[in-house]
Enzyme design. Sequence first.
Site, PDB file in Angstrom:
ATOM      1  N   HIS A 194      20.750  39.006  18.721  1.00 19.01           N
ATOM      2  CA  HIS A 194      21.124  39.881  19.771  1.00 19.01           C
ATOM      3  C   HIS A 194      22.323  40.807  19.479  1.00 19.01           C
ATOM      4  CE1 HIS A 194      22.507  40.992  23.776  1.00 19.01           C
ATOM      5  NE2 HIS A 194      23.715  40.642  23.478  1.00 19.01           N
ATOM      6  N   ASP A 215      24.612  44.109  20.228  1.00 22.88           N
ATOM      7  CA  ASP A 215      24.812  44.797  21.295  1.00 22.88           C
ATOM      8  C   ASP A 215      25.065  46.254  20.886  1.00 22.88           C
ATOM      9  OD1 ASP A 215      25.843  43.098  23.364  1.00 22.88           O
ATOM     10  OD2 ASP A 215      27.273  42.266  21.968  1.00 22.88           O
ATOM     11  N   ASP A 261      21.938  38.637  27.908  1.00 26.11           N
ATOM     12  CA  ASP A 261      23.246  38.750  28.010  1.00 26.11           C
ATOM     13  C   ASP A 261      23.769  39.828  29.196  1.00 26.11           C
ATOM     14  OD1 ASP A 261      25.851  38.167  26.979  1.00 26.11           O
ATOM     15  OD2 ASP A 261      25.707  40.014  25.776  1.00 26.11           O
ATOM     16  N   HIS A 282      24.337  46.835  28.569  1.00 24.99           N
ATOM     17  CA  HIS A 282      25.241  45.981  29.262  1.00 24.99           C
ATOM     18  C   HIS A 282      26.681  45.711  28.718  1.00 24.99           C
ATOM     19  CE1 HIS A 282      23.593  42.945  26.263  1.00 24.99           C
ATOM     20  NE2 HIS A 282      24.647  42.602  26.414  1.00 24.99           N
TER      21      HIS A 282
END
Length: 985
Positions: free
Chosen positions: A255, A257, A367, A571
């Site tokens: 994951h 970001d 997330d 996000h």
Amino acid sequence: MLDDRTLIEGRINRVLGERIKPAQYADFAPAEIAVWQAPDEPVPVAEALAADYSPAAAGDRWGPPWSTTWLRVDVTVPAGDGVELIIDIGFDEGKTGFQCEGLVYRADGTPVKGLNPRSQWVLPDGPGQHRYFVELGANPELLSHPMFRPTQLGDKATAGTDPLYRFARVGTATRNTEVWELVQDFEVLNQLMHELPMDGPRRHEVLRAMGRAIDRVDLTDVPGTATAARAELAEVLAKPAHASAHRITATGHAHIDSAWLWPVRETIRKVARTTANVVDLMDRDPDFVFSMSQAQQLAWIRDHHPLVFARVKEKIHKGQFVPVGGMWVESDTNMPGGEAMARQFTHGKRFFAEEFGIETNEVWLPDSFGYSAALPQLVRLSASRWFLTQKISWNQTNRFPHHTFWWEGIDGTRIFTHFPPADTYNSELSGQDLARASKQYAEKGRANSSLVPFGHGDGGGGPTREMLARAQRLADLEGSPKVRIAAPAEFFREAEAEYPQAPVWVGELYLEFHRGTYTSQAKTKQGNRRSEHLLREAELWAATATIRHGAEYPYERLDRLWKAVLLNQFHDILPGSSIAWVHREAEQQYERIAAELAEITAAAQQALAGSGEQEIVFNAAPHERSGVAGGGAGPRTPDRLATPSRHADGFLLDNGTLRVVVGTDGTLRSVRDLRTDREVLSGPGNLPQLHTDFPNAWDAWDLDSFYRNEVTDLLDAEVTAGSDHVMVVREFGGSRMSQLISVSGGQIDILTEIDWQESEKILKLAFPLDVRTEWSSSETQFGHIKRPTHANTSWDAAKFEICAHRWLHLAEPGYGVALINDSTYGHDVTRTGTTTTARVSLLRAPRYPDPQTDHGVHRFRHRLVPGASISDAVVAGYQVNLPERAVYGTHAVTPLVTCSDPDVVVEAVKLADDRSGDLVVRLYQSTGARTRASLRIGFPCSAVWSTDLLERRWDETEDYPVTDDTVELSLRGFEVLTLRVGRAE
């Protein structure tokens, strides 16, 4: 019998840490290294390969914050098995993804693999002399600096120039495979043992086996005794799992970001490092499967690292590298508008289809900070089937009751959803992670399988060979869940078949945490809202100009601009939780987007209006306004603003519909609706309130409930009157706030400008209403959601801060009030007996990760609409966010499409992305009521049919009958409908 468990456990830990692990490598031979400091931002590989390098050595400092250093490695690789090149640039093994990283290149510029604290090795290209180059990123450690303390490291302009790291060692060493395998055996069994029940025989069996293995290790000759030690562990490793053991599908993942504690430019490099590592592991393990979301990140690899991308495509076609998610980025889902949320799927799924020939079926958002109740319908409309999330495990108050369930959205659409019980999307496949998954799994007795994404994430890195070794040992091991590595789609197909009658969760997946993200970094949020509406305008008027006058439609420009807006909805960008660098760049990008969209819109409008001196007003809102049809243009009837007059309590604004008193303290002392002879307020409205805002952690993210314990009403004001408004000026702390209040028709407009210089404060604007309601209605994508205004249950009480898009509506039977905004999202609603107070969250001032969050000048527009229905709120929301535009010309413009029922809203009008010339119209039912409506087409059309969000015809759907250029529609409440209109020759 003597209990010596603790003694044996201590011995295992010490021998493993101090003797066995260090013995994995031997015969270290240092390489010759040299460095070149890139002058500013990262440079192309060719430039770095040709640069002049200076000699360096272990112990040398390198890397000012955010800088790029190139390391040249000249190494003589000896013959023999197991020789590896070790490159330790100063790593801390506990901070993978959050500190320095590197990407290794051969001398010809081809990438090899990434470097991170848990992957410091490179397999050389055979024995002999070799030269490698490593692009090093000196990313500062911001998550432990210390935790949540203000730091200037979040922007290159303030981070300083002192080097952050020291070279540790660079050279060849021989990895002893048998010792390495022994380490993996010990780690799997040791972690498993600590999760097993104390009163069960398996725990003690494993402990004694490890104790015997330690006995067989000669501390002075670990390599020579590793095989004997492994033999002592073979029996306990061979015992199969119980038949009823929990089944885990493990899928490799990282994951990453797209921006957070690093800027976008660094994410581009993180993605390349991680995927280079992944394909390298796949070369060595054909059973390894890795899942990657976010089409934007794969596009970055394609555009910036084509050689890595070619290897990724090869592994995708082999089924090892699996694109998932179907969205452009893992976006926030609370704040993006409906059309933007739809475009996340349009651009994401189309990228996967066009680049790889893949139709993704799972939506992957582990997330994001809560999940809008509009999502299930959008997932279904994107032709996707499943949804995965993880973040709800962070709830502070209530434990979510399901792990596998059907999620029902505002329109009734249900999506099969999984929430991994391991409570992590960054698993290392540790004994603790797997035991947690089995223990916490909420569906026991009904189903027995869950998904575990494994690999270093957030800052990237991905799976390691040690994780793959664990998975092999845990495939069928007594005391552990059964683990297999596979793609998420395999899990979802089997889970759906296993548990078709899974429970249903209705409504939003509200995250009881990170509530401050509805407000932090106001300019980023304002840029997003403004861009969404500017894109609507540009598409609408460009499509109209193309169909009416043959103007060229700006396909490429609109595609590029949409993707820029979608990226900034990631996000950690739109929620305001990134470093200063990220938000500074986002705000600059929004300004460029606005300028280009204004140019597109102006050109289209001028083409439509023609030349002349008559004022032609363009109304991009979907409803009629000032005499101009929605989606059309023509002369307008201007609104009349009330003229202020003196009043005993301050100033009076009375237009015959509303009588408004602005007090000497700048608050609304009275709002009387003359149509119903009713006072709207129960106390001073437009009341600024200041709270201390210092959460226990996660400053930019969190708004803790105790902020409400103390409040300061800002009542000192200078109040003056203009010809059609009242001006209010306040000064407090180091800040200055001015407001312009006006009344027209049945609404009160409040324009606010604030020079905000506070720290660790939150500013709210309160409107106490003489309305008794148990529910507030907040606009969300393509509809609205109702939330309680009371705190009867812990679930109700946890929603003390809520997200609303363009409007918030409060109503009792027979009367309602709407509060409209142009760029704010955070709100709170409380009830005291017979009255209800709505508050808008204007600004916050957290100091981590950006110590200057929101300092500067901000402008907001709010509108209070007394007597408003939900339909009125919808209309006002569009009007506030889509101001009229005046162009001088000759021609009025009739709309391309007109809907007979105002509750069926035309959300988007554009040309089809495939450049066929077809018109695409997206509509939705806005009030929640089943509605029949007629859609009139304002040009000759050949056919009308419905499509998915990618503008593809739904299977087995017939064309809509067209009679007199009109289509009859029937929509259920909150239904979203995409129509494609073929143009007649």
